[in-house]
Every structure is written in structure tokens, then in C-alpha cells.
Design an enzyme around this catalytic site. Structure first.
Site, mmCIF file in Angstrom:
data_model
loop_
_atom_site.group_PDB
_atom_site.id
_atom_site.type_symbol
_atom_site.label_atom_id
_atom_site.label_comp_id
_atom_site.label_asym_id
_atom_site.label_seq_id
_atom_site.Cartn_x
_atom_site.Cartn_y
_atom_site.Cartn_z
ATOM 1 N N GLU A 129 0.853 -1.188 0.000
ATOM 2 C CA GLU A 129 0.000 0.000 0.000
ATOM 3 C C GLU A 129 0.889 1.239 0.000
ATOM 4 O O GLU A 129 1.857 1.275 0.754
ATOM 5 C CB GLU A 129 -0.920 0.039 1.219
ATOM 6 C CG GLU A 129 -1.951 1.160 1.112
ATOM 7 C CD GLU A 129 -2.968 1.151 2.266
ATOM 8 O OE1 GLU A 129 -2.839 0.330 3.177
ATOM 9 O OE2 GLU A 129 -3.873 1.992 2.209
ATOM 10 N N GLY A 269 2.619 2.583 10.744
ATOM 11 C CA GLY A 269 2.307 1.818 11.951
ATOM 12 C C GLY A 269 2.191 0.326 11.687
ATOM 13 O O GLY A 269 2.858 -0.481 12.330
ATOM 14 N N ALA A 270 1.336 -0.031 10.754
ATOM 15 C CA ALA A 270 1.128 -1.445 10.455
ATOM 16 C C ALA A 270 0.334 -1.546 9.162
ATOM 17 O O ALA A 270 -0.175 -0.545 8.666
ATOM 18 C CB ALA A 270 0.373 -2.136 11.579
ATOM 19 N N MET A 271 0.229 -2.777 8.644
ATOM 20 C CA MET A 271 -0.412 -2.957 7.342
ATOM 21 C C MET A 271 -1.286 -4.196 7.337
ATOM 22 O O MET A 271 -0.861 -5.265 7.763
ATOM 23 C CB MET A 271 0.688 -3.033 6.273
ATOM 24 C CG MET A 271 0.170 -3.204 4.871
ATOM 25 S SD MET A 271 -0.856 -1.770 4.376
ATOM 26 C CE MET A 271 -2.033 -2.586 3.312
ATOM 27 N N ASN A 273 -2.377 -6.355 5.144
ATOM 28 C CA ASN A 273 -2.310 -7.346 4.071
ATOM 29 C C ASN A 273 -3.173 -8.571 4.396
ATOM 30 O O ASN A 273 -3.129 -9.079 5.506
ATOM 31 C CB ASN A 273 -0.870 -7.840 3.885
ATOM 32 C CG ASN A 273 0.126 -6.717 3.916
ATOM 33 O OD1 ASN A 273 0.074 -5.821 3.085
ATOM 34 N ND2 ASN A 273 1.000 -6.719 4.905
ATOM 35 N N GLU A 306 -5.804 -3.205 12.408
ATOM 36 C CA GLU A 306 -5.431 -4.012 11.231
ATOM 37 C C GLU A 306 -6.347 -5.210 11.084
ATOM 38 O O GLU A 306 -6.740 -5.570 9.977
ATOM 39 C CB GLU A 306 -3.965 -4.449 11.312
ATOM 40 C CG GLU A 306 -2.955 -3.317 11.488
ATOM 41 C CD GLU A 306 -3.127 -2.151 10.517
ATOM 42 O OE1 GLU A 306 -3.581 -2.362 9.384
ATOM 43 O OE2 GLU A 306 -2.803 -1.011 10.917
ATOM 44 N N HIS A 309 -9.650 -4.272 9.537
ATOM 45 C CA HIS A 309 -9.568 -4.043 8.093
ATOM 46 C C HIS A 309 -9.962 -5.283 7.298
ATOM 47 O O HIS A 309 -10.306 -5.179 6.124
ATOM 48 C CB HIS A 309 -8.138 -3.679 7.683
ATOM 49 C CG HIS A 309 -7.848 -2.202 7.665
ATOM 50 N ND1 HIS A 309 -8.692 -1.285 7.091
ATOM 51 C CD2 HIS A 309 -6.764 -1.494 8.102
ATOM 52 C CE1 HIS A 309 -8.147 -0.062 7.185
ATOM 53 N NE2 HIS A 309 -6.985 -0.162 7.805
HETATM 54 N N1 TRP Z 1 -3.232 0.750 5.643
HETATM 55 C C1 TRP Z 1 -2.324 1.022 6.731
HETATM 56 C C2 TRP Z 1 -3.204 1.262 7.942
HETATM 57 O O1 TRP Z 1 -3.735 0.383 8.469
HETATM 58 C C3 TRP Z 1 -1.439 2.202 6.460
HETATM 59 C C4 TRP Z 1 -0.105 1.901 5.869
HETATM 60 C C5 TRP Z 1 0.770 1.000 6.280
HETATM 61 C C6 TRP Z 1 0.534 2.594 4.823
HETATM 62 N N2 TRP Z 1 1.929 1.082 5.552
HETATM 63 C C7 TRP Z 1 1.803 2.058 4.662
HETATM 64 C C8 TRP Z 1 0.169 3.631 4.008
HETATM 65 C C9 TRP Z 1 2.702 2.535 3.725
HETATM 66 C C10 TRP Z 1 1.060 4.108 3.053
HETATM 67 C C11 TRP Z 1 2.321 3.560 2.914
HETATM 68 O O2 TRP Z 1 -3.512 2.332 8.331
HETATM 69 ZN ZN ZN Z 2 -5.794 1.425 8.448
#
Ligand code: TRP
Ligand code: ZN
Length: 882
Positions: A129, A269-271, A273, A306, A309
Site C-alpha cells: 500500500e 504503523g502497520a499494514m 495485508n 489491522e 480491516h
Molecule cells: N493501511 C495502513 C493502515 O492500516 C497504512 C499503511 C501501512 C501505509 N503502511 C503504509 C500507508 C505505507 C502508506 C504507505 O492504516
Molecule cells: Zn488502516
């Protein structure tokens, strides 16, 4: 990111949205992984949707092979320019396959496939992302292209014993030459930004979970061996999040496995996926010896965010990046509701609104201001903002309030049902919520498209003869960048009326037959409206915008005594605190204007000192009530911003409070709280620590000499990081020389503990005053400091630039010039991080003249450079506009 070379800087507009010309029905990815080089073989099953060539995004890829339906294409059969691979084909379906090479160890931007940690010990991971997938393979890298994924990973077994990708496991085995493979199949169609893989030496903790609808799920949290024993709280938070989403929203997890991985090298912070969340270690690891109470709460909140999501973002995703708040604002709201249920709801609300005011209001008041749904961008990474996240959550909260608890749940059910497996828009969301309830919510859409924080002014008039109270509400939103004319928005105002003895009156509006409850919500739907309340026996004190029912700035001319009454009696925990904040603001003004004995100062100190002696108030709430607005918020009360003066006035005000309470009472309270010090994590334990910290700070103002030995002793005997760090910070501000030894001790004790060292850097980066810049520069020479690690950069440079106003805004402008230098160096490694740090220059235009000029010179010079990334250039260009 930034492609200084291959990608042109273009403005992307919401109005130009067009559906994808080709859909991807399925994609098979095969990776041959290595630290220096990885090969990616992608096979895309494409289906035509429009009469256009196939266009795939790809940046920084070495193209080794391209074929269509098994036939290899020659150089003249495709175009590769500006990050787009274009191939014209006949027919409505084809199989397109590419083979590319990428270089993980050289990827310092942490976007795409990269190495976390050292070459010999680190592991490989991905971050896609928003547009990272195009750094891995050629693909229609946009969120409205959803596909099922099959992923096969191959790598050396000794170097990469663990191979993970999103989806369900679908076989694994050994290969020749000490290599092995593993395959994963994700049956849920997803956009490319949710793809992830991880490969390396990682340990895990695991737990079995059975969903409410009966699916057995294996939960795994992965981390490097030295920190795997700090993952238990994250697992606990994950299980609670999963249960909560089942109960609160009826949402079940939908794969057989769920992986969570911690890395120290992460831009955000975190992602989320799909099936493989990746976390900045800062938001996953927690233990009493190295984490503060705040960090425990952040871990709980980010794990929940997360996980949530999986439905709000993954099962229903965004049509395009303009709709980002569709997933982020909604998911922040879901996380806030979860955290409120897990902890104290009023305290969570206070914390969230304080964050909104500290981070989002300033963003919305300057050149970076944008609507929750922006209408254009040049670099999407710069739109992961407090506006999209925090204000976005406030909009969901307003709508949820409008529908009521059950109506909102019905609406969310319909939204998930109607749009499952789709890429949706904000309109779709409002429509689903409205349809489920038979109401039209389209008037709320204006909130998504209009930037700036509305000012809500309230004026009450009491008519004793008629026993009537007329409340006139007016709204006005100041013009913002690119939006000169603003419209009226629906503003829900939850309110009560208090009489002088502090009881809330039953409310009857003009035209109603009988009085109802003592709280209700009126909605201001126009620029101005008057609400008339009947049967009001005496002039009331209105408690407005209870629970912060709309993200606005309330302008109401309260007398200090009225705010003091609300501070004593308001049953709404948030408004009670906010009355204290408003009163402290008035006290600040009086103090600043040379009236330290003014009515507001006396009212605030007396009321808060009274609460200090009230045993019925919860320790954590008392800690909040003892804290006036911070230096960054108070800046808004100054016409010409002089951070030094703001700090001096605020400290003076705090000293007046400390003296009113009295150092004996403070010391006695400190000792009573300290006697119960432990490493426990119950709400009561945390509340005691929080209050103790405030009390020690106040004591240091009333009796500096007396507080120093207490702080030293607290540092030395602290059973928790919260106590240890609080003592260190108070000591360093009160008596810097006395802090040298404990600071050196801390540095040694936590050598090798990255997250603890970040706090050591950040604590020192916050120390106010003249010496701050020199201190930062000395800390840059610490062997543990590096520009390559985003957490370290944020801890030292980000903290200094954002939360140390007196240090950063030194009058000679030296810190501005120093930051400009660092931004250039960071940008060369990691554009996303450079752009985030650069937002510290936001607001330069409202500084007092000498600082303004110094800051502007630096910003203008930087903005004029041609060698910076698109990320940093975009922020600088907008900030420069002032
Ligand atoms: N979608 C992530 C969240 O939960 C945000 C995020 C994580 C992100 N890594 C990133 C956005 C790198 C841009 C680039 O909020
Ligand atoms: Zn988010």
C-alpha cells in the site's frame, strides 16, 4: 514513492476516474528470493472490459521476459515508458506473463520487496500500500482491480527457513541445492495493495481460535528470536479483537490461518495485508520492562485496527485512493469503539479528541488542508493523514450517532452484504447505511468534500418572564487552499442545560407537548438556527457538543464560573474534561495578558485543586483534568506565534495550579501513589502511574528541589517502563545535571533494545529550550543513531521537529536549516519518511515575524530544489504556499 527518473509528476483527479480497461481474473506469482536479487514470475489471466490496450504499472523493475498466451514478445511489440508497460492485444482474454528481477537489499525506501535488518541476519518482506506492488511486478496496480492470488515462494532453506504469503497454505517441500518452496492460495479476490510475503529466520507464537461461525483458525505471530517473548500482549489483543468484531458487527474471520509479523523497518504503523498483517515492531511488541502503558494501549489499538480491516478494507475495499477514508476512517472508528469497550470509554474519547485537535486541526488550518475525500493528489502516500484517518472517523461517528446503535448496525450489515468482494465509494457507503434505515444520508456527503474545521458559535439568551431559553447556533468554515466558498454542513449538537446548582434540566423544545430526557441532539442544517427551550426556571449553563458530537471548534462565550460549574457537575465525562480545557484556555489568555490573578486563573486553579481533593474521581480522569491544553494546541490562541512565550505562560499557569494545591498535598499524594507502585497492567495500576506522573510534574514546579530526589528514587526503583521514563523526563526538565547519570544508565541498560532506545532518543529530543538543537546534534553521533531506520528518525528528528516547539522554533532559525539538511539526506534513502518529517514546517506562516522569515527562507529554498522525491517535493510545494 518518488521516481526521480521514470515517473512524471502528474495531478491525479477524482473527476477523471475511469474503470479499469482489463480485469485480472487470477494471478499466479512465483518468487525466487535472495537478499540481493529476487526474480518474480507473474502470470495474469486478463479479461477485457474496454477497447483499450493492456496497461500495467511497473517501476524499478528489470524486465527479463514478457509473453502473451505463451508467445514471447520482442522489443517492438510493447511500449515501456514512464512506469507503464503497454501491450495491444486482439481478443477479449489472454494470459500475460512476465519475468522480472528486483534488488531487495538496495531498497531503502521500504516500498515493494525489501530487507529488514542486516544482510546476514535480516529477513525479506513487502509493503505494497498504496502503490508498492508495481515495484515487485508489472500489474494494474490500482485498488479496483481485484483478483484471486496463488503465490509460490522459493528460497534457500537455511537462510530463509520461514516462507509466508497471504492466503491458505497449499503445500510446501524441499528442492535441490538446499532450497525449499511453499505455496499459498487466497480464495478472496483482492487488490494488489493487499499482497504480502515474508521470508527469513523468524520465531512464532501460536494460538488456535474458533470463529463464531465455526471456522478453526491458526493464529501465528512472528518476530525475530530476540523479541519473540514480547508478543503475548499482541496475541491477547488479537483474540479480543476477533471476538469483538463477531459480537459488535457479526464479522467472522475468513481464512484458515492468520499471520502477524513484526519488523523494526517500517514506514508506518502497520499494514492489513490479507491474512498476513505486517507491523512496525513499535505497535506489536510489549513487555513491562521496555514498554510504557501508552504503548500497551497502542498495541491493542493497532492490532485491532489491522484486524478490523479484514472486513472494512479487504472484503470491501476502495474503488480508488480518493476513497481512502472509506476504509481508514471507518476502521479507526471501529478501533475507537473497541478500545472504548476494552478500557474507559470517556478516557478514550478524551484521548481521541485531544489527538484530533493536536494533529488534525492544525493540518486543516494550513496549506496542507484537504477534504476527508480529497479531489486531487500528486503523491498518494502524502494523504495518509490525520484528516483521512481521524476526521474520517469523526464523520462515521456522526453518522452512527444519527442512525442510533441498532440503525448503524443494520446499515453496516447491508454495506458489508451489498459490497462484499467489491471496490466501493463513500457514496456507496452512505447509500447502504441510509437504505437499511429508510433515510437519506446524502447531506453528510458534504462533510467528505469540504476541507477546514467548521466554527460553531453558540449564543444563549434567557428570558425570565417567559421562562424561555433561546439558543442560537451558527456555523462558518474559513476558506482553505483551493476552496474559497464553504457550505453549511449538518452539525449534530448533543446538549444538556444545567441549572445553577448543577442539575441537568428535562428538555422541551418549542412546539413539543411534554418535556423529554435531559439530553438531546439538535441538528444545525443551515448557516444559522435558533432552538427555543420552554419551562426553563432560571438562566441555564449549556453543555454543548457533548461527547464531541461533531468535529468543529465551538465558540461560546462562557463566563469562567459557568465553565467551573460544568467542570464540577457535567455527567458527560468528555464535556466535563472539555469544560476544564476551555477554562484553562481562558486562564492562559489572562496569564498571557498580564493578569495572573484574573478571574479565569482563579476559577481554573480553584476548581482543579478542588477536584484534586475529591476522592470520587478516577485517577486517570484526574490526571487529564490536571493537564491544560498542550503547547501545540495553545499555539492556536496566539495571534503571532512565539513558542517560547507560550511555554513560559503555560508553565506559569501550571505553577499557579501547583501552588494552589500546595506542595504538601502534592507530596502526600505522590507518596501514597508511589507506595503502590508495581508492574501491573490493570486499569487501576495504569491510572495510578498516570496520575503520579502529573503530580510529580506539578511538584517539580511548586518545589523543584524537593522533587529531584523523588524523581531520582523513582527512576532507580521503577518496576515499569512507564515509571522509569516519567521520572527521567521530569528530572531532565527540572534539573538537567541530575539527569545525566540516569540517562547514561538507561542508554547502557537498553543497549540493543531498539524500541527502548527510541524512547531514550525521543525523551531527550523533547527537552525544551536553547540547548535543544546542540543536544540533538550530539545524539546524532550516538552509534545507535541512523537515518536508515524510520523509527529512529522519528524518535529523534521527528520528535524534535514536531513536539519540541521551543527547541525547533529557536529564534535564529538554526534548527530550520539543520532540518532542511537532514530532510535532503533522509529523502535520498526514504522519501515517505522525509515527506512526513517535512510536515513539521506546516504553520510557518503564523509564526512571529523573525521566525516566520527564517522558516520561510528555508522552506522556499528546499521547495525550489529539483533533485528531491515526488513525496517530499509535494509536501514542500504545498507548505511553501503558507
Ligand atoms: N493501511 C495502513 C493502515 O492500516 C497504512 C499503511 C501501512 C501505509 N503502511 C503504509 C500507508 C505505507 C502508506 C504507505 O492504516
Ligand atoms: Zn488502516
Amino acid at each position: 514513492m518518488s521516481d526521480r527518473s521514470d515517473t512524471p509528476t502528474a495531478v491525479i483527479r477524482l473527476a477523471d476516474y475511469r474503470p479499469p480497461a482489463w480485469a485480472v481474473q487470477h494471478v499466479a506469482l512465483e518468487f525466487d528470493l535472495g537478499i540481493d536479487r529476487a526474480e518474480v514470475h507473474a502470470t495474469l489471466e486478463l479479461v477485457r472490459q474496454a477497447d483499450e490496450p493492456i496497461r500495467l504499472n511497473g517501476e524499478g523493475l528489470e524486465l527479463l521476459e514478457l509473453s502473451i498466451d505463451g508467445r514471447r514478445l520482442g522489443d517492438g511489440e510493447y511500449i515501456l515508458a514512464h512506469g507503464v508497460l503497454e501491450v495491444g492485444v486482439e481478443g477479449d482474454r489472454c494470459t500475460l506473463s512476465t519475468r522480472v528481477a528486483v534488488r531487495p537489499a538496495e531498497n531503502t525506501a521500504f516500498e515493494g520487496l525489501y530487507l529488514s535488518g542486516s544482510r546476514d541476519k535480516g529477513f525479506l518482506l513487502t509493503q505494497c500500500e498504496a502503490e508498492g506492488f508495481r515495484h515487485i511486478t508489472f500489474y494494474p496496480d490500482r485498488p479496483d482491480v481485484l483478483s484471486t492470488f496463488t503465490v509460490t515462494l522459493r528460497a534457500d532453506k537455511a537462510r530463509f527457513p520461514v516462507l509466508l504469503a497471504g492466503g491458505n497454505p497449499d503445500g510446501a517441500g524441499d528442492l535441490a541445492d538446499g532450497r525449499h518452496w511453499a505455496r499459498f492460495v487466497d480464495p478472496h479476490p483482492k487488490p494488489s495493495y493487499l499482497f504480502a510475503l515474508v521470508a527469513g529466520r523468524l520465531e512464532r507464537i501460536s494460538q488456535d481460535y474458533t470463529t463464531a461461525d465455526g471456522r478453526n483458525v491458526a493464529l501465528h505471530i512472528w518476530a525475530e528470536a530476540d523479541v519473540i517473548d514480547r508478543c503475548d500482549y499482541a496475541m491477547d489483543s488479537l483474540v479480543r479483537s476477533m471476538r469483538w468484531d463477531e459480537q459488535a458487527y457479526g464479522r467472522n474471520y475468513d481464512l484458515d490461518v492468520f499471520h502477524v509479523v513484526a519488523t523494526h523497518d517500517f514506514n508506518m504503523g502497520a499494514m492489513e495485508n490479507k491474512g498476513l498483517n505486517i507491523f512496525n515492531a513499535k505497535y506489536l511488541l510489549a513487555d513491562p520492562d521496555s514498554s510504557t502503558d501508552d504503548e500497551y494501549r497502542h498495541v491493542e489499538a493497532v492490532v485491532a485496527h489491522e484486524y478490523f480491516h479484514n472486513w472494512s478494507g479487504n472484503r470491501v475495499t476502495c474503488r480508488d485512493w480518493f476513497q481512502l477514508s472509506l476504509k481508514e476512517g471507518l476502521t479507526v472508528f471501529r478501533e475507537q469503539s473497541f478500545s472504548a469497550d476494552m478500557n474507559s470509554a470517556p478516557l478514550k474519547r478524551i484521548e481521541d479528541v485531544a489527538l484530533l485537535r493536536r494533529a488534525q486541526f492544525p493540518e486543516d488550518a494550513g496549506p496542507l488542508s484537504h477534504p476527508v475525500r480529497p479531489s486531487q493528489y500528486t503523491e498518494i502516500n502524502n494523504f495518509y493523514t490525520a484528516t483521512v484517518y481521524e476526521k474520517g472517523s469523526e464523520l462515521v461517528r456522526m453518522i452512527a450517532g444519527h442512525l442510533g446503535h441498532d440503525g448503524f448496525r443494520k446499515g453496516m450489515d447491508l454495506y458489508f452484504e451489498r459490497h462484499d468482494g467489491q471496490a466501493a465509494t463513500i457514496e456507496d457507503y452512505l447509500k447502504a447505511l441510509g437504505d437499511a434505515n429508510g433515510v437519506d444520508l446524502s447531506s453528510y456527503l458534504a462533510w467528505y468534500g469540504q476541507a477546514g474545521t467548521p466554527r460553531l458559535s453558540a449564543e444563549g439568551r434567557y428570558d425570565a418572564d417567559k421562562r424561555r431559553y433561546r439558543l442560537q447556533l451558527r456555523q462558518r468554515t474559513p476558506a482553505s487552499a483551493g476552496q474559497p466558498d464553504k457550505h453549511a454542513l449538518p452539525v449534530p449538537v448533543r446538549l444538556s442545560l444545567f441549572n445553577q446548582d448543577g442539575t441537568a434540566l428535562p428538555l422541551r423544545l418549542e412546539g413539543e407537548a411534554a418535556a423529554g430526557a435531559n439530553e438531546r441532539t439538535v441538528v444545525l442544517n443551515s448557516p444559522e438556527q435558533t432552538f427555543v427551550f420552554e419551562d426553563v426556571a432560571s438562566a441555564p449553563v449549556p453543555s454543548l457538543l457533548r461527547g464531541f458530537s461533531a468535529p468543529v471548534i465551538l465558540e461560546c462565550e462562557y463566563a469562567p464560573a459557568e465553565l467551573a460549574l460544568l467542570l464540577r457537575h457535567d455527567a458527560d465525562g468528555f464535556n466535563r474534561w472539555d469544560a476544564g480545557q476551555q477554562l484553562a484556555g481562558l486562564a492562559f489568555d489572562a496569564f498571557r495578558d498580564g493578569a495572573p490573578g484574573g478571574a479565569a486563573v482563579l476559577a481554573w486553579t480553584k476548581a482543579v485543586a478542588g477536584l484534586f481533593g475529591d476522592a470520587s474521581i478516577d485517577d486517570a480522569l484526574l490526571a487529564e483534568l490536571l493537564t491544560p491544553p498542550g503547547e501545540i494546541e495553545l499555539v492556536e490562541r496566539q495571534p503571532e506565534r512565539d513558542p517560547e512565550r507560550i511555554r513560559a505562560v503555560r508553565q506559569g499557569l501550571l505553577r499557579a495550579l501547583a501552588q494552589t494545591i500546595g506542595s504538601d498535598a502534592l507530596k502526600a499524594r505522590y507518596q501514597a501513589l508511589h507506595a503502590q507502585a508495581n508492574a501491573g497492567l490493570t486499569a487501576a495500576d495504569q491510572a495510578r502511574r498516570q496520575l503520579k506522573r502529573r503530580v510529580l510534574d506539578l511538584l517539580s514546579l511548586a518545589d523543584a528541589a524537593g522533587s529531584v530526589p523523588l524523581a531520582r528514587q523513582q527512576y532507580e526503583s521503577a518496576p515499569s517502563m512507564t515509571d522509569r521514563l516519567a521520572a527521567l523526563s521530569t528530572l531532565a526538565v527540572t534539573d538537567p545535571a541530575a539527569a545525566d547519570e540516569p540517562l547514561a544508565h538507561f542508554r547502557k541498560r537498553y543497549d540493543g533494545n531498539a524500541l527502548a532506545l527510541d524512547k531514550w532518543f525521543a525523551a531527550q529530543a523533547q527537552l525544551p529550550g536553547d540547548g535543544a538543537l546542540a543536544r540533538i546534534q550530539a545524539l546524532e553521533d550516538d552509534p545507535a543513531f541512523t537515518l536508515k531506520n524510520p523509527n529512529r528518525v522519528q524518535a529523534l528528528i521527528g520528535t524534535f521537529a514536531r513536539v519540541n516547539p521551543t527547541g525547533f522554533h529557536r529564534p535564529d532559525g538554526a534548527a530550520y536549516r539543520w532540518l532542511a539538511d537532514r530532510l535532503v539526506a533522509i529523502d535520498a534513502l526514504n522519501p515517505q519518511v522525509a515527506a512526513r518529517v517535512a510536515t513539521a514546517f506546516n504553520g510557518w506562516k503564523r509564526l512571529e515575524p523573525a521566525r516566520r522569515e527564517a522558516a520561510h527562507a528555508v522552506v522556499a529554498e528546499l521547495a525550489g530544489r529539483k533533485d528531491l522525491s515526488r513525496d517530499l517535493t509535494d509536501i514542500l510545494a504545498r507548505v511553501a504556499l503558507g
